[in-house]
Design a protein around this motif. Structure first.
Motif, PDB file in Angstrom:
ATOM      1  N   PRO A  99       0.822  -1.218   0.000  1.00 17.19           N
ATOM      2  CA  PRO A  99       0.000   0.000   0.000  1.00 17.19           C
ATOM      3  C   PRO A  99       0.851   1.260   0.000  1.00 17.19           C
ATOM      4  O   PRO A  99       1.998   1.263   0.473  1.00 17.19           O
ATOM      5  CB  PRO A  99      -0.794  -0.113   1.314  1.00 17.19           C
ATOM      6  N   GLU A 100       0.282   2.340  -0.522  1.00 17.87           N
ATOM      7  CA  GLU A 100       0.950   3.634  -0.482  1.00 17.87           C
ATOM      8  C   GLU A 100       1.244   4.019   0.966  1.00 17.87           C
ATOM      9  O   GLU A 100       0.438   3.770   1.859  1.00 17.87           O
ATOM     10  CB  GLU A 100       0.074   4.705  -1.130  1.00 17.87           C
ATOM     11  N   GLY A 101       2.387   4.599   1.175  1.00 16.57           N
ATOM     12  CA  GLY A 101       2.747   5.054   2.515  1.00 16.57           C
ATOM     13  C   GLY A 101       3.427   4.009   3.374  1.00 16.57           C
ATOM     14  O   GLY A 101       3.841   4.317   4.494  1.00 16.57           O
ATOM     15  N   VAL A 102       3.532   2.772   2.888  1.00 17.34           N
ATOM     16  CA  VAL A 102       4.219   1.714   3.630  1.00 17.34           C
ATOM     17  C   VAL A 102       5.632   1.576   3.080  1.00 17.34           C
ATOM     18  O   VAL A 102       5.816   1.282   1.897  1.00 17.34           O
ATOM     19  CB  VAL A 102       3.469   0.378   3.524  1.00 17.34           C
ATOM     20  N   ASP A 103       6.628   1.812   3.922  1.00 21.80           N
ATOM     21  CA  ASP A 103       8.015   1.762   3.446  1.00 21.80           C
ATOM     22  C   ASP A 103       8.512   0.323   3.352  1.00 21.80           C
ATOM     23  O   ASP A 103       7.833  -0.630   3.761  1.00 21.80           O
ATOM     24  CB  ASP A 103       8.932   2.613   4.336  1.00 21.80           C
ATOM     25  N   ASP A 104       9.721   0.163   2.783  1.00 19.80           N
ATOM     26  CA  ASP A 104      10.266  -1.178   2.563  1.00 19.80           C
ATOM     27  C   ASP A 104      10.394  -1.961   3.860  1.00 19.80           C
ATOM     28  O   ASP A 104      10.054  -3.144   3.922  1.00 19.80           O
ATOM     29  CB  ASP A 104      11.645  -1.077   1.897  1.00 19.80           C
ATOM     30  N   ALA A 105      10.907  -1.311   4.902  1.00 20.92           N
ATOM     31  CA  ALA A 105      11.128  -2.009   6.170  1.00 20.92           C
ATOM     32  C   ALA A 105       9.822  -2.526   6.745  1.00 20.92           C
ATOM     33  O   ALA A 105       9.743  -3.662   7.235  1.00 20.92           O
ATOM     34  CB  ALA A 105      11.833  -1.087   7.162  1.00 20.92           C
ATOM     35  N   THR A 106       8.781  -1.715   6.678  1.00 18.96           N
ATOM     36  CA  THR A 106       7.489  -2.128   7.218  1.00 18.96           C
ATOM     37  C   THR A 106       6.887  -3.257   6.396  1.00 18.96           C
ATOM     38  O   THR A 106       6.343  -4.219   6.939  1.00 18.96           O
ATOM     39  CB  THR A 106       6.538  -0.927   7.274  1.00 18.96           C
ATOM     40  N   ALA A 107       6.972  -3.140   5.074  1.00 18.76           N
ATOM     41  CA  ALA A 107       6.434  -4.193   4.215  1.00 18.76           C
ATOM     42  C   ALA A 107       7.103  -5.531   4.511  1.00 18.76           C
ATOM     43  O   ALA A 107       6.435  -6.566   4.643  1.00 18.76           O
ATOM     44  CB  ALA A 107       6.617  -3.813   2.747  1.00 18.76           C
ATOM     45  N   LEU A 108       8.426  -5.521   4.641  1.00 17.42           N
ATOM     46  CA  LEU A 108       9.145  -6.758   4.913  1.00 17.42           C
ATOM     47  C   LEU A 108       8.857  -7.270   6.320  1.00 17.42           C
ATOM     48  O   LEU A 108       8.770  -8.475   6.547  1.00 17.42           O
ATOM     49  CB  LEU A 108      10.647  -6.545   4.725  1.00 17.42           C
ATOM     50  N   ALA A 109       8.702  -6.369   7.260  1.00 17.85           N
ATOM     51  CA  ALA A 109       8.400  -6.797   8.629  1.00 17.85           C
ATOM     52  C   ALA A 109       7.066  -7.522   8.702  1.00 17.85           C
ATOM     53  O   ALA A 109       6.897  -8.452   9.500  1.00 17.85           O
ATOM     54  CB  ALA A 109       8.394  -5.589   9.560  1.00 17.85           C
ATOM     55  N   MET A 110       6.116  -7.116   7.878  1.00 16.90           N
ATOM     56  CA  MET A 110       4.783  -7.703   7.964  1.00 16.90           C
ATOM     57  C   MET A 110       4.679  -9.052   7.258  1.00 16.90           C
ATOM     58  O   MET A 110       3.920  -9.919   7.689  1.00 16.90           O
ATOM     59  CB  MET A 110       3.736  -6.743   7.391  1.00 16.90           C
ATOM     60  N   VAL A 111       5.425  -9.281   6.200  1.00 18.72           N
ATOM     61  CA  VAL A 111       5.158 -10.441   5.357  1.00 18.72           C
ATOM     62  C   VAL A 111       5.569 -11.757   6.012  1.00 18.72           C
ATOM     63  O   VAL A 111       4.946 -12.798   5.752  1.00 18.72           O
ATOM     64  CB  VAL A 111       5.826 -10.288   3.972  1.00 18.72           C
ATOM     65  N   VAL A 112       6.575 -11.778   6.853  1.00 18.39           N
ATOM     66  CA  VAL A 112       6.938 -13.002   7.571  1.00 18.39           C
ATOM     67  C   VAL A 112       6.708 -12.828   9.062  1.00 18.39           C
ATOM     68  O   VAL A 112       5.948 -13.566   9.691  1.00 18.39           O
ATOM     69  CB  VAL A 112       8.398 -13.413   7.299  1.00 18.39           C
ATOM     70  N   GLN A 113       7.339 -11.821   9.649  1.00 20.56           N
ATOM     71  CA  GLN A 113       7.279 -11.680  11.108  1.00 20.56           C
ATOM     72  C   GLN A 113       5.905 -11.196  11.573  1.00 20.56           C
ATOM     73  O   GLN A 113       5.358 -11.708  12.547  1.00 20.56           O
ATOM     74  CB  GLN A 113       8.404 -10.753  11.563  1.00 20.56           C
ATOM     75  N   GLY A 276      -3.604  -2.480   7.678  1.00 21.31           N
ATOM     76  CA  GLY A 276      -4.624  -1.582   8.204  1.00 21.31           C
ATOM     77  C   GLY A 276      -4.232  -1.015   9.556  1.00 21.31           C
ATOM     78  O   GLY A 276      -4.413   0.184   9.820  1.00 21.31           O
ATOM     79  N   LEU A 277      -3.680  -1.854  10.435  1.00 20.27           N
ATOM     80  CA  LEU A 277      -3.224  -1.391  11.740  1.00 20.27           C
ATOM     81  C   LEU A 277      -2.055  -0.422  11.605  1.00 20.27           C
ATOM     82  O   LEU A 277      -1.942   0.540  12.372  1.00 20.27           O
ATOM     83  CB  LEU A 277      -2.824  -2.585  12.614  1.00 20.27           C
ATOM     84  N   VAL A 278      -1.198  -0.665  10.623  1.00 23.07           N
ATOM     85  CA  VAL A 278      -0.099   0.269  10.354  1.00 23.07           C
ATOM     86  C   VAL A 278      -0.658   1.633   9.956  1.00 23.07           C
ATOM     87  O   VAL A 278      -0.225   2.677  10.460  1.00 23.07           O
ATOM     88  CB  VAL A 278       0.834  -0.286   9.248  1.00 23.07           C
ATOM     89  N   ALA A 279      -1.638   1.634   9.046  1.00 19.18           N
ATOM     90  CA  ALA A 279      -2.226   2.897   8.578  1.00 19.18           C
ATOM     91  C   ALA A 279      -2.907   3.649   9.716  1.00 19.18           C
ATOM     92  O   ALA A 279      -2.912   4.886   9.740  1.00 19.18           O
ATOM     93  CB  ALA A 279      -3.233   2.614   7.457  1.00 19.18           C
ATOM     94  N   GLU A 280      -3.467   2.906  10.685  1.00 19.10           N
ATOM     95  CA  GLU A 280      -4.134   3.529  11.826  1.00 19.10           C
ATOM     96  C   GLU A 280      -3.157   4.002  12.893  1.00 19.10           C
ATOM     97  O   GLU A 280      -3.567   4.638  13.870  1.00 19.10           O
ATOM     98  CB  GLU A 280      -5.113   2.529  12.458  1.00 19.10           C
ATOM     99  N   GLY A 281      -1.878   3.680  12.731  1.00 21.13           N
ATOM    100  CA  GLY A 281      -0.883   4.057  13.730  1.00 21.13           C
ATOM    101  C   GLY A 281      -0.867   3.165  14.951  1.00 21.13           C
ATOM    102  O   GLY A 281      -0.269   3.511  15.969  1.00 21.13           O
ATOM    103  N   ARG A 282      -1.495   1.991  14.875  1.00 18.70           N
ATOM    104  CA  ARG A 282      -1.557   1.079  16.022  1.00 18.70           C
ATOM    105  C   ARG A 282      -0.512  -0.021  15.958  1.00 18.70           C
ATOM    106  O   ARG A 282      -0.389  -0.826  16.886  1.00 18.70           O
ATOM    107  CB  ARG A 282      -2.949   0.454  16.104  1.00 18.70           C
ATOM    108  N   LEU A 283       0.249  -0.066  14.871  1.00 19.79           N
ATOM    109  CA  LEU A 283       1.274  -1.092  14.695  1.00 19.79           C
ATOM    110  C   LEU A 283       2.429  -0.479  13.920  1.00 19.79           C
ATOM    111  O   LEU A 283       2.210   0.191  12.901  1.00 19.79           O
ATOM    112  CB  LEU A 283       0.695  -2.290  13.938  1.00 19.79           C
ATOM    113  N   LYS A 284       3.638  -0.705  14.383  1.00 21.26           N
ATOM    114  CA  LYS A 284       4.805  -0.182  13.680  1.00 21.26           C
ATOM    115  C   LYS A 284       5.914  -1.217  13.678  1.00 21.26           C
ATOM    116  O   LYS A 284       6.043  -2.026  14.600  1.00 21.26           O
ATOM    117  CB  LYS A 284       5.295   1.112  14.334  1.00 21.26           C
ATOM    118  N   ALA A 285       6.674  -1.192  12.601  1.00 20.65           N
ATOM    119  CA  ALA A 285       7.862  -2.038  12.528  1.00 20.65           C
ATOM    120  C   ALA A 285       9.004  -1.329  13.240  1.00 20.65           C
ATOM    121  O   ALA A 285       9.205  -0.129  13.069  1.00 20.65           O
ATOM    122  CB  ALA A 285       8.230  -2.299  11.069  1.00 20.65           C
ATOM    123  N   VAL A 286       9.735  -2.071  14.026  1.00 19.95           N
ATOM    124  CA  VAL A 286      10.889  -1.515  14.726  1.00 19.95           C
ATOM    125  C   VAL A 286      12.117  -1.734  13.853  1.00 19.95           C
ATOM    126  O   VAL A 286      12.471  -2.875  13.551  1.00 19.95           O
ATOM    127  CB  VAL A 286      11.082  -2.191  16.089  1.00 19.95           C
TER     128      VAL A 286
END
Length: 318
Positions: A99-113, A276-286
């Protein structure tokens, strides 16, 4: 293309920079020009051939990438192997638009972890609101996301374990209510104490050895332990089914690969909810640090020595 290749199994020393032919996408596959690859603890097992699925040599390690397809789509994809490279091939069914606004680190963090944390809580332990949750290795890639998801989904108390004060402070900042030293020799008592003197409802465990043994002993009646890794490379004691009945406890195992055997697009459902949780600011990749291809041995050394937190990235351009 530049890639990391393994021609013999072993530790970080077997990861070698090589020039290899560009991969070619076949039927049902998509070629990805890799902007970043994810580095996971499972990759260290892949390098030494101690993972759940056997590896074959020669091998380009790395199971996840984010980048562009030839038609310009930006995707995050699971590739199985071949991720530590400038180009990779993925099954079309395992490449998802970012999705727009999701950076590489966040995208990779979500797909496996992120998907692993989602499956552990949603499918393996069926977390109910108000239950206590223990997240071992809470400063790691899965752990940092599991702490946040448990909090977002109504856990009554989230207890983190980590190996240093800095890591424990990170877990607390992400929503954990208490943090326990991962080196605590009496882990059972420490977890019960952190839960206000009550046994715990849920444990997410990927360490192995006595940590698994004592975490199982800390479970309340109808408590559940989900086992999804063995970072210590020490097996826990065999579980006695009679003891599960005696204490009304459950032990579940989870390997992300099995999500694709479930009916429906469960992986897509997980990613939709996570993004969706990332977009809402309720979940972030560290962010856990970025390594170039020439630094990949150090990345694996850092992982195995527990010097890392959050999501580790590989930049194939350097």
């Amino acid at each position: 293309m530049r890639a990391i290749q393994i021609t013999e199994f072993g530790g970080p020393e077997v990861l070698t920079l090589a020039d290899l032919p560009d991969p070619v996408a076949g039927p049902g596959q998509v070629l990805v020009d890799v902007s970043r690859a994810g580095i996971n603890y499972a990759d260290t097992h892949q390098a030494e051939n101690s993972y759940l699925s056997a590896a074959e040599l020669p091998l380009v390690p790395g199971g996840e990438v984010v980048g562009r397809t030839p038609d310009g789509r930006r995707v995050v994809a699971l590739v199985g192997t071949g991720g530590y490279a400038e180009k990779a091939v993925a099954p079309e069914a395992m490449a998802w638009n970012v999705p727009e606004g999701v950076d590489d680190a966040t995208a990779l963090a979500m797909v496996v972890q992120g998907a692993s944390a989602w499956l552990l809580l949603r499918r393996s332990v069926h977390l109910a609101p108000g239950e206590s949750v223990v997240v071992h290795a809470a400063a790691g890639g899965v752990g940092t996301l599991a702490v946040q998801l448990a909090r977002a989904w109504g856990a009554g108390r989230v207890i983190a374990t980590a190996s240093s004060k800095e890591k424990r402070d990170l877990a607390l900042s992400l929503g954990a209510d208490a943090a326990v030293d991962a080196g605590e020799p009496d882990m059972k008592s420490a977890l019960i104490e952190a839960n206000g003197g009550r046994r715990v409802d849920v444990v997410l465990e990927m360490t192995g050895g006595t940590v698994t043994d004592q975490s199982l002993q800390a479970l309340a009646p109808f408590g559940r332990l989900a086992f999804y890794g063995m970072a210590s490379r020490q097996a826990p004691k065999p579980v006695q089914p009679a003891n599960l009945m005696k204490y009304s406890t459950t032990v579940a195992g989870m390997w992300l690969a099995h999500v694709f055997q479930l009916p429906g697009d469960v992986m897509g459902q997980a990613l939709d909810e996570l993004f969706g949780l990332v977009a809402e600011g309720r979940l972030k990749a560290v962010p856990g640090g970025e390594y170039g291809l020439t630094e990949v041995r150090r990345a694996h050394e850092d992982l195995r020595a527990r010097r890392t937190t959050g999501k580790l990235l590989l930049d194939p351009s350097r």
